[in-house]
Scaffold this motif. Structure first.
Motif, PDB file in Angstrom:
ATOM      1  N   GLU A 168       0.840  -1.229  -0.050  1.00 26.94           N
ATOM      2  CA  GLU A 168      -0.088   0.041  -0.047  1.00 26.94           C
ATOM      3  C   GLU A 168       1.049   1.145  -0.112  1.00 26.94           C
ATOM      4  N   ALA A 169       1.719   1.257   0.824  1.00 25.55           N
ATOM      5  CA  ALA A 169       2.786   2.210   0.872  1.00 25.55           C
ATOM      6  C   ALA A 169       3.479   2.722  -0.656  1.00 25.55           C
TER       7      ALA A 169
ATOM      8  N   LYS B 208       2.340   1.748  -3.535  1.00 22.89           N
ATOM      9  CA  LYS B 208       1.253   2.039  -4.549  1.00 22.89           C
ATOM     10  C   LYS B 208       1.304   3.643  -4.267  1.00 22.89           C
ATOM     11  N   ALA B 209       1.042   4.161  -2.728  1.00 26.96           N
ATOM     12  CA  ALA B 209       0.527   5.626  -2.579  1.00 26.96           C
ATOM     13  C   ALA B 209       1.887   6.317  -3.103  1.00 26.96           C
ATOM     14  N   PHE B 210       2.930   5.986  -3.135  1.00 32.09           N
ATOM     15  CA  PHE B 210       4.149   6.761  -3.492  1.00 32.09           C
ATOM     16  C   PHE B 210       4.133   6.656  -4.939  1.00 32.09           C
ATOM     17  N   TYR B 211       3.878   5.657  -5.727  1.00 35.17           N
ATOM     18  CA  TYR B 211       3.805   5.486  -7.231  1.00 35.17           C
ATOM     19  C   TYR B 211       2.433   6.376  -7.597  1.00 35.17           C
ATOM     20  N   ASP B 212       1.400   6.569  -6.914  1.00 39.33           N
ATOM     21  CA  ASP B 212       0.531   7.548  -7.370  1.00 39.33           C
ATOM     22  C   ASP B 212       0.757   8.919  -7.158  1.00 39.33           C
ATOM     23  N   SER B 213       1.695   9.157  -6.034  1.00 42.91           N
ATOM     24  CA  SER B 213       1.694  10.561  -5.784  1.00 42.91           C
ATOM     25  C   SER B 213       3.069  11.085  -6.372  1.00 42.91           C
TER      26      SER B 213
ATOM     27  N   TYR C 208      11.709   4.636  -4.009  1.00 39.54           N
ATOM     28  CA  TYR C 208      11.031   5.037  -2.578  1.00 39.54           C
ATOM     29  C   TYR C 208      12.233   4.933  -1.663  1.00 39.54           C
TER      30      TYR C 208
END
Length: 274
Positions: free
Chosen positions: A105-106, A108-113, A234
């Motif tokens: 989840e972390a 994916k959140a980094f990827y999205d932002s 990341y």
């Protein structure tokens, strides 16, 4: 109460809470030395941004150096201040490495932002035929070749791999094309329609007749396709953040005193603790 007051008074007199000796001091001599180093490297007078940058770099090094001494990282080590500062930066990086691996989840959140970090450039599949600038009747030759190629004729032998440039380019990124032909040539491809012999398009080599068969616009790479790269990015970003946090904490701990009157006031104030 009297005993408590005596103890408090003794502590107050014998403990300098501001720790003036531990502050990073930039006097005229130090500032002149840093300024001369900068001018010797860049061969010009610095502006305020330049002064801010080299003072910031010096203060960062001194802060990490001082903390390294406190932690006895210099024990049995004859390496100079810069090396000690690098050790402190390494300590900050080690703090980051001890953090457990990020969750899915972390990541994916980094990827999205951070979509821009994972964006793939446009891709092109095209053919090119080169005409040199010094060829006689250049315009007539280009128009004649475009007509022949549009009728389905093959690229003439004397135009194949001219100047060792391949005629066929498959799934080539905009970056690859820019390196090979130059930025103006690469940008021109975006405006050309597909499946037509068009041109001329200029490059550093000369003039080109172009046939683009496929064009893929810039896009963000799929998460699963580049997951290892996302993890590396990341870790790199979090390492920088951890190092900066450690630096700011140490900067607050030691403080900065700029006594040189030659440093612009705005820069002095930027290093003053609130």
């Amino acid at each position: 109460m009297l005993l408590g007051a005596l103890i408090f008074g003794y502590y107050y007199l014998t403990n300098d809470t501001e720790a003036p000796d531990s502050a990073v001091v930039i006097d005229d001599a130090e500032y002149d030395y840093l300024l001369s180093l900068w001018k010797n490297q860049w061969q010009r007078e610095p502006n305020e941004d330049d002064i801010k940058a080299f003072l910031d770099q010096y203060i960062r090094r001194e802060v990490f150096y001082k903390e390294a001494l406190v932690m006895n990282l210099d024990h049995n080590d004859i390496i100079v201040k810069r090396r000690l500062a690098q050790k402190m930066e390494a300590v900050a990086n080690d703090l980051n490495s001890m953090i457990k691996a990020p969750s899915e989840e972390a990541l994916k959140a980094f990827y999205d932002s951070n979509q821009d970090l994972f964006k793939l450039p446009p891709n092109y599949t095209f053919q090119q035929v080169l005409f040199l600038k010094d060829e006689q009747n250049l315009s007539d030759r280009i128009e004649s070749s475009k007509g022949a190629l549009s009728r389905g004729e093959a690229i003439p032998k004397n135009r194949k791999r001219k100047l060792s440039l391949p005629n066929q380019w498959d799934n080539s990124s905009l970056t690859e094309i820019s390196k090979a032909f130059g930025g103006d040539f690469a940008e021109a491809l975006d405006s050309l329609p597909l499946n037509q012999w068009l041109g001329p398009v200029a490059s550093g080599f000369g003039q080109h007749v172009i046939f683009i068969s496929e064009k893929e616009s810039a896009r963000t790479a799929a998460f699963e396709d580049i997951k290892p790269y996302i993890l590396k990015e990341y870790e790199f970003q979090t390492e920088l953040e951890t190092q900066e946090e450690v630096y700011q904490e140490l900067l607050d701990k030691y403080g900065v005193k700029i006594t040189s009157e030659k440093v612009p006031t705005s820069i002095k104030e930027s290093f003053t603790n609130p």
